[in-house]
Design a protein around this motif. Structure first.
Motif, PDB file in Angstrom:
ATOM      1  N   GLY A  62       0.801  -1.221   0.000  1.00 23.84           N
ATOM      2  CA  GLY A  62       0.000   0.000   0.000  1.00 23.84           C
ATOM      3  C   GLY A  62       0.833   1.270   0.000  1.00 23.84           C
ATOM      4  O   GLY A  62       0.290   2.369   0.152  1.00 23.84           O
ATOM      5  N   LEU A  63       2.151   1.126  -0.179  1.00 21.76           N
ATOM      6  CA  LEU A  63       3.050   2.283  -0.156  1.00 21.76           C
ATOM      7  C   LEU A  63       3.366   2.748  -1.568  1.00 21.76           C
ATOM      8  O   LEU A  63       3.833   1.972  -2.411  1.00 21.76           O
ATOM      9  N   TYR A  64       3.121   4.031  -1.841  1.00 21.75           N
ATOM     10  CA  TYR A  64       3.350   4.606  -3.162  1.00 21.75           C
ATOM     11  C   TYR A  64       4.244   5.837  -3.032  1.00 21.75           C
ATOM     12  O   TYR A  64       4.031   6.674  -2.150  1.00 21.75           O
ATOM     13  N   PHE A  65       5.226   5.938  -3.918  1.00 25.23           N
ATOM     14  CA  PHE A  65       6.147   7.070  -3.865  1.00 25.23           C
ATOM     15  C   PHE A  65       5.589   8.252  -4.645  1.00 25.23           C
ATOM     16  O   PHE A  65       5.002   8.096  -5.721  1.00 25.23           O
ATOM     17  N   THR A  66       5.780   9.454  -4.086  1.00 20.73           N
ATOM     18  CA  THR A  66       5.252  10.687  -4.664  1.00 20.73           C
ATOM     19  C   THR A  66       6.365  11.723  -4.737  1.00 20.73           C
ATOM     20  O   THR A  66       7.507  11.463  -4.358  1.00 20.73           O
ATOM     21  N   SER A  67       6.010  12.926  -5.176  1.00 21.76           N
ATOM     22  CA  SER A  67       6.996  14.006  -5.254  1.00 21.76           C
ATOM     23  C   SER A  67       7.171  14.727  -3.922  1.00 21.76           C
ATOM     24  O   SER A  67       7.941  15.675  -3.820  1.00 21.76           O
ATOM     25  N   TYR A 190      -4.085   1.716  12.365  1.00 18.22           N
ATOM     26  CA  TYR A 190      -5.422   2.248  12.630  1.00 18.22           C
ATOM     27  C   TYR A 190      -5.923   3.242  11.585  1.00 18.22           C
ATOM     28  O   TYR A 190      -7.096   3.609  11.606  1.00 18.22           O
ATOM     29  N   VAL A 191      -5.054   3.694  10.694  1.00 15.28           N
ATOM     30  CA  VAL A 191      -5.456   4.719   9.726  1.00 15.28           C
ATOM     31  C   VAL A 191      -5.732   4.109   8.355  1.00 15.28           C
ATOM     32  O   VAL A 191      -5.274   3.008   8.040  1.00 15.28           O
ATOM     33  N   SER A 192      -6.492   4.850   7.544  1.00 16.43           N
ATOM     34  CA  SER A 192      -6.748   4.427   6.167  1.00 16.43           C
ATOM     35  C   SER A 192      -5.619   4.851   5.250  1.00 16.43           C
ATOM     36  O   SER A 192      -5.321   4.188   4.262  1.00 16.43           O
ATOM     37  N   SER A 193      -4.983   5.999   5.574  1.00 12.01           N
ATOM     38  CA  SER A 193      -3.879   6.477   4.733  1.00 12.01           C
ATOM     39  C   SER A 193      -2.950   7.379   5.531  1.00 12.01           C
ATOM     40  O   SER A 193      -3.333   7.947   6.565  1.00 12.01           O
ATOM     41  N   LEU A 194      -1.716   7.496   5.026  1.00 13.77           N
ATOM     42  CA  LEU A 194      -0.673   8.325   5.626  1.00 13.77           C
ATOM     43  C   LEU A 194       0.084   9.061   4.526  1.00 13.77           C
ATOM     44  O   LEU A 194       0.096   8.624   3.373  1.00 13.77           O
ATOM     45  N   SER A 195       0.751  10.147   4.893  1.00 15.27           N
ATOM     46  CA  SER A 195       1.647  10.837   3.957  1.00 15.27           C
ATOM     47  C   SER A 195       2.937  11.201   4.682  1.00 15.27           C
ATOM     48  O   SER A 195       2.920  11.505   5.872  1.00 15.27           O
ATOM     49  N   PHE A 196       4.073  11.153   3.970  1.00 17.37           N
ATOM     50  CA  PHE A 196       5.355  11.514   4.574  1.00 17.37           C
ATOM     51  C   PHE A 196       6.267  12.133   3.521  1.00 17.37           C
ATOM     52  O   PHE A 196       5.969  12.105   2.325  1.00 17.37           O
ATOM     53  N   ILE A 216      -8.387  -1.170   0.682  1.00 19.90           N
ATOM     54  CA  ILE A 216      -9.251  -0.160   0.057  1.00 19.90           C
ATOM     55  C   ILE A 216      -9.089  -0.220  -1.457  1.00 19.90           C
ATOM     56  O   ILE A 216      -7.974  -0.080  -1.977  1.00 19.90           O
ATOM     57  N   LYS A 217     -10.157  -0.416  -2.171  1.00 25.21           N
ATOM     58  CA  LYS A 217     -10.120  -0.533  -3.635  1.00 25.21           C
ATOM     59  C   LYS A 217     -10.304   0.847  -4.267  1.00 25.21           C
ATOM     60  O   LYS A 217     -11.371   1.186  -4.787  1.00 25.21           O
ATOM     61  N   TRP A 218      -9.269   1.651  -4.203  1.00 30.68           N
ATOM     62  CA  TRP A 218      -9.345   3.017  -4.705  1.00 30.68           C
ATOM     63  C   TRP A 218      -9.298   3.074  -6.228  1.00 30.68           C
ATOM     64  O   TRP A 218      -8.819   2.156  -6.890  1.00 30.68           O
ATOM     65  N   GLU A 219      -9.782   4.203  -6.754  1.00 27.53           N
ATOM     66  CA  GLU A 219      -9.746   4.454  -8.188  1.00 27.53           C
ATOM     67  C   GLU A 219      -8.669   5.493  -8.483  1.00 27.53           C
ATOM     68  O   GLU A 219      -8.533   6.470  -7.743  1.00 27.53           O
ATOM     69  N   PRO A 220      -7.888   5.340  -9.563  1.00 28.22           N
ATOM     70  CA  PRO A 220      -6.843   6.315  -9.893  1.00 28.22           C
ATOM     71  C   PRO A 220      -7.434   7.715 -10.131  1.00 28.22           C
ATOM     72  O   PRO A 220      -8.483   7.847 -10.757  1.00 28.22           O
ATOM     73  N   PHE A 221      -6.775   8.725  -9.614  1.00 32.44           N
ATOM     74  CA  PHE A 221      -7.221  10.101  -9.871  1.00 32.44           C
ATOM     75  C   PHE A 221      -6.826  10.537 -11.274  1.00 32.44           C
ATOM     76  O   PHE A 221      -7.583  11.211 -11.962  1.00 32.44           O
TER      77      PHE A 221
END
Length: 376
Positions: A62-67, A190-196, A216-221
């Motif tokens: 569930g970990l995705y890399f971002t800018s 306990y959380v649905s999502s995190l950011s770092f 969580i079966k999310w849809e791409p933005f």
């Protein structure tokens, strides 16, 4: 110049910088390419993903890399909204959330979502009574920063997450200021999502990550995005990811040492302000609810921006709040969350320590502020 604005950003660790350079020159393949050179980058990428997931206490899938943290906040929020636990369009967030969260909320509000913002209590913790009162039958998302970037208060995420779970509400938490400063593994389950983000922990700028619970079966933005399982478009920055991973390993290895160091610096700095203590208002929670490396305060009768400029003239770098809000013509969100009036908000300053900050540095800064105030 003595730097006391580590909550805004940190200098890149020399060893981390070496890792960045090595990976940029030796692992230059696109991690999505199928040839061997791309395969080397992909292997390194997945090793980094696993290591960071272990440090945070999350499932690596569930970990995705971002800018960075801002993009991670935006994409995580959108992912949760694409797959709510129940029908509804009501979102609850803290008033003092990062500007990237408020920017997203403003857009969502224009799109038909109902937004409720909750203040802090007098010691800078989320007002749980108002938080509970704000929950409606159609509340689908709650957003709460783990550690406030301007006063360093640590919110009771685990406790609030249990409330969210009972009410079938997703919880997103921005852990940009807590990751690498305190142990975040207790809240991760306990959380649905995190950011770092990487640049708060002596890593490079322009890199961060988002975690979304794999259940969580999310849809791409972004339609047609091919990277990170469609979470975001764009070729992954493998050198920055590797460098951030090493930075995270290093800062976690000295977590206890840093905490003791920052507690000592904080107490000595506050003690040094003794001669003007009657004019100082500290915004802090104390004990385990306070990150010791961030000090938010106001000095009656002294505008924070003027004091910051005077400190800069005398060789000290401090701030008047989040760097993401500097230059905007309105008060910092944390001062609104604390219920400060306009004059009190103008007096706010933030001082934040890092690994290189010495006892001599904080004593000199404290004495300098005392001299500025007495002279004024």
């Amino acid at each position: 110049m003595i730097y006391c604005d580590f909550a805004a950003t940190t200098p890149m660790d020399p060893e981390v910088a070496q890792v960045y350079t090595k990976v940029a020159t030796e692992y230059y393949g696109n991690s999505s390419s199928l040839h061997d050179i791309g395969g080397l980058s992909h292997s390194l990428l997945e090793n980094c993903r696993e290591e960071l997931a272990n440090l945070i206490g999350i499932d690596k899938s569930g970990l995705y890399f971002t800018s960075g943290g801002s993009e991670a906040n935006f994409l995580a929020i959108e992912a949760l909204l694409s797959s709510p636990k129940k029908e509804g369009k009501h979102i609850i967030a803290g008033i003092a959330e990062h500007s990237s969260v408020h920017g997203t909320l403003n857009r969502l509000n224009k799109s038909g979502y109902d937004i409720t913002l909750v203040p802090f209590n007098s010691v800078g913790l989320i007002d749980q009574e108002q938080l509970l009162h704000a929950i409606k039958s159609d509340t689908i998302l709650m957003i709460l920063q783990h550690v406030n970037s301007e006063i360093g208060t640590i919110q009771p995420i685990e406790e609030i997450a249990k409330v969210c779970n009972v009410n079938h509400i997703h919880l997103h938490s921005d852990i940009v200021q807590s990751f690498g400063k305190i142990d975040v593994t207790p809240i991760a389950p306990y959380v649905s999502s995190l950011s770092f983000s990487g640049h708060k922990i002596y890593g490079p700028k322009g890199i961060g990550g988002a975690y979304v619970d794999p259940r969580i079966k999310w849809e791409p933005f972004f339609p047609g995005a091919s990277h990170e399982k469609g979470f975001r478009p764009g070729t992954l920055n493998i050198p920055a990811i590797a460098a951030m991973t090493v930075a995270a390993q290093k800062i976690h290895a000295r977590l206890s040492e840093d905490t003791i160091h920052f507690q000592s610096l904080r107490s000595h700095f506050i003690e040094t302000l003794g001669p003007i203590k009657d004019r100082i208002k500290l915004y802090q929670a104390g004990g385990e609810s306070q990150l010791p490396s961030i000090i938010g305060l106001g000095i009656s009768g002294i505008q924070g921006q003027w004091l910051m400029l005077e400190c800069n003239r005398l060789g000290f770098a401090i701030s008047t709040g989040s760097a993401c809000q500097i230059g905007m013509q309105h008060q910092a969100k944390v001062t609104q969350a604390l219920g400060l009036n306009r004059e009190e908000a103008k007096e706010f300053i933030r001082i934040s320590f890092g690994q290189s900050t010495s006892l001599e540095d904080v004593v000199r800064l404290g004495k300098t502020i005392v001299t500025i105030v007495k002279t004024f």
